[in-house]
Design a protein around this motif. Structure first.
Motif, PDB file in Angstrom:
ATOM      1  N   GLU A 144      61.729  27.190  67.517  1.00  0.00           N
ATOM      2  CA  GLU A 144      62.485  26.413  66.512  1.00  0.00           C
ATOM      3  C   GLU A 144      62.052  26.783  65.093  1.00  0.00           C
ATOM      4  O   GLU A 144      62.868  26.826  64.181  1.00  0.00           O
ATOM      5  N   PRO A 177      71.182  23.095  75.627  1.00  0.00           N
ATOM      6  CA  PRO A 177      71.198  22.023  74.611  1.00  0.00           C
ATOM      7  C   PRO A 177      70.443  22.423  73.342  1.00  0.00           C
ATOM      8  O   PRO A 177      70.878  22.082  72.232  1.00  0.00           O
ATOM      9  N   GLU A 178      69.337  23.164  73.506  1.00  0.00           N
ATOM     10  CA  GLU A 178      68.560  23.588  72.332  1.00  0.00           C
ATOM     11  C   GLU A 178      69.390  24.516  71.440  1.00  0.00           C
ATOM     12  O   GLU A 178      69.319  24.447  70.209  1.00  0.00           O
ATOM     13  N   ALA A 181      72.001  22.545  69.608  1.00  0.00           N
ATOM     14  CA  ALA A 181      71.408  21.824  68.466  1.00  0.00           C
ATOM     15  C   ALA A 181      71.256  22.768  67.270  1.00  0.00           C
ATOM     16  O   ALA A 181      71.493  22.372  66.122  1.00  0.00           O
ATOM     17  N   GLU A 184      74.583  23.186  65.763  1.00  0.00           N
ATOM     18  CA  GLU A 184      74.877  21.941  65.043  1.00  0.00           C
ATOM     19  C   GLU A 184      74.203  21.934  63.660  1.00  0.00           C
ATOM     20  O   GLU A 184      74.798  21.525  62.673  1.00  0.00           O
ATOM     21  N   ARG A 185      72.967  22.448  63.606  1.00  0.00           N
ATOM     22  CA  ARG A 185      72.215  22.467  62.345  1.00  0.00           C
ATOM     23  C   ARG A 185      72.601  23.643  61.450  1.00  0.00           C
ATOM     24  O   ARG A 185      72.034  23.824  60.376  1.00  0.00           O
TER      25      ARG A 185
END
Ligand SMILES: [Zn+2]
Ligand SMILES: [Zn+2]
Length: 374
Positions: A144, A177-178, A181, A184-185
């Motif tokens: 991340e 899902p990661e 996300a 999404e960001r």
């Protein structure tokens, strides 16, 4: 009759093979596409490797190959975390391959972009961040943090080979899902629909569903000439970027806006609004007029692109000298006769463009227009 059928059948079966490898490229191996009414059509490869990760060549060879292919833009994207040659070629700096490639390109008209491949197991998988400022800070324990660092440097990140059978045994591209996300960001903005010798309908579906930019890359590790059989008329997969100018900034703006098409074998893959203008710029309809005093019109379609087009007539008019399919080789013209039933001053012909894909199993329709010489 049987013999004729057999010959015809043999010719038809051999077509896909011919289509892939026996191209006559007017400009040699240089990959050329016409600009559209609105944008430049820039030829780009955003995914390559050299000995500075797990590739087999010095970065300067990548630049030489790009020159031979006539590319407008090349991104240097070594694996950050996977460095199998590090004992033989020790280096403290993940920017080395870019620096050498940029120096090799010098003042030539090839744009070289700094990038890196974030190389993780699932759920993150592999992703390229390009237009970054410094590859070293992307080397993070937590995946991340690598994505966040790329974003903070103003990079554009896209998911690599989501269909890769080393991470997806069934070859089906899926998003974890990661990854969703990160999308999404805004830390992931694109996805490879074409990588090396693979095409993924599911990646295309994901690109359309999540509004990701469609990318096609070579991910070359060995030699472009061997991997894509350039001597037999092959070409590396590329991303065609529809940019306002030939600058790094303009290319990045186009990627962020999703203005691309992937070019792979004879196939062009793209969102309809961007790939259709390229088809219209590639296929030029003209008319040589009516045959004698008939209502049979002779027309020509000239293909000024590198893609081998296969189109199916869906016009109101039928053809006089063939059925409904046209195969139009790169940089060639095909002439045929159309029954217009009355003498006209202009003509519009509609085709399903079978070698262009805008969604899985979906081929766009193009209308080609011409005035008729009287
Ligand atoms: Zn990879
Ligand atoms: Zn790679």
């Amino acid at each position: 009759m049987k013999r004729i059928l057999f010959v015809a059948l043999a010719w038809f079966i051999s077509l896909p093979v011919l289509a892939q490898h026996d191209h006559e490229h007017a400009g040699g191996r240089v990959i050329t596409f016409p600009d559209t009414d609105q944008y430049l059509s820039l030829t780009c490869d955003f995914h390559i490797h050299s000995v500075f990760s797990d590739g087999s060549v010095w970065p300067s060879v990548r630049v030489d190959e790009a020159h031979r292919d006539g590319l407008d833009c090349l991104a240097i994207t070594e694996h950050l975390e996977y460095q199998p040659h590090i004992d033989d070629i020790p280096h403290p700096d993940r920017n080395r391959a870019y620096d050498i490639a940029a120096r090799t390109a010098g003042e030539s008209d090839l744009i070289v972009i700094r990038g890196s491949e974030i190389t993780r197991s699932l759920p993150y998988g592999h992703a390229n961040s390009i237009f970054i400022q410094d590859a070293n800070p992307l080397l993070q324990d937590d995946a991340e943090d690598a994505y966040a660092e790329a974003a903070s440097q103003g990079g554009f990140t896209f998911i690599n080979h989501p269909n890769w059978t080393s991470q997806r045994k069934d070859g089906i591209a899926r998003l974890e899902p990661e990854q969703l996300a990160l999308i999404e960001r805004g830390e992931i903005g694109g996805i490879e629909v074409v990588n090396d010798l693979t095409f993924s309908d599911e990646a295309l579906e994901l690109a359309l569903k999540y509004d990701l930019t469609i990318i096609g890359t070579s991910d070359i590790h060995g030699l472009v000439d061997w991997q894509y059989e350039i001597a037999d008329g092959g070409h590396r997969p590329i991303t065609i970027v529809f940019a306002e100018e030939k600058t790094q900034e303009s290319i990045q703006a186009a990627l962020e806006a999703g203005r691309t098409a992937a070019y792979y074998l004879d196939t062009l893959v793209g969102k309809e609004e961007y790939v259709l203008p390229l088809v219209e710029a590639s296929l030029l309809l003209s008319s040589q007029g009516y045959i004698g005093d008939t209502t049979v019109l002779n027309v020509t379609i000239e293909n000024v692109s590198d893609a081998w087009f296969t189109v199916k007539n869906v016009s109101d008019y039928r053809f006089h000298d063939r059925a409904d399919l046209l195969s139009i080789p790169p940089h060639h013209a095909v002439s045929f006769d159309v029954k217009t039933l009355e003498r006209r001053t202009d003509i519009s012909l509609s085709f399903d463009v079978l070698n262009v894909v805008t969604a899985p199993g979906v081929h766009p329709q193009v209308a080609l227009r011409a005035t008729i010489e009287q």
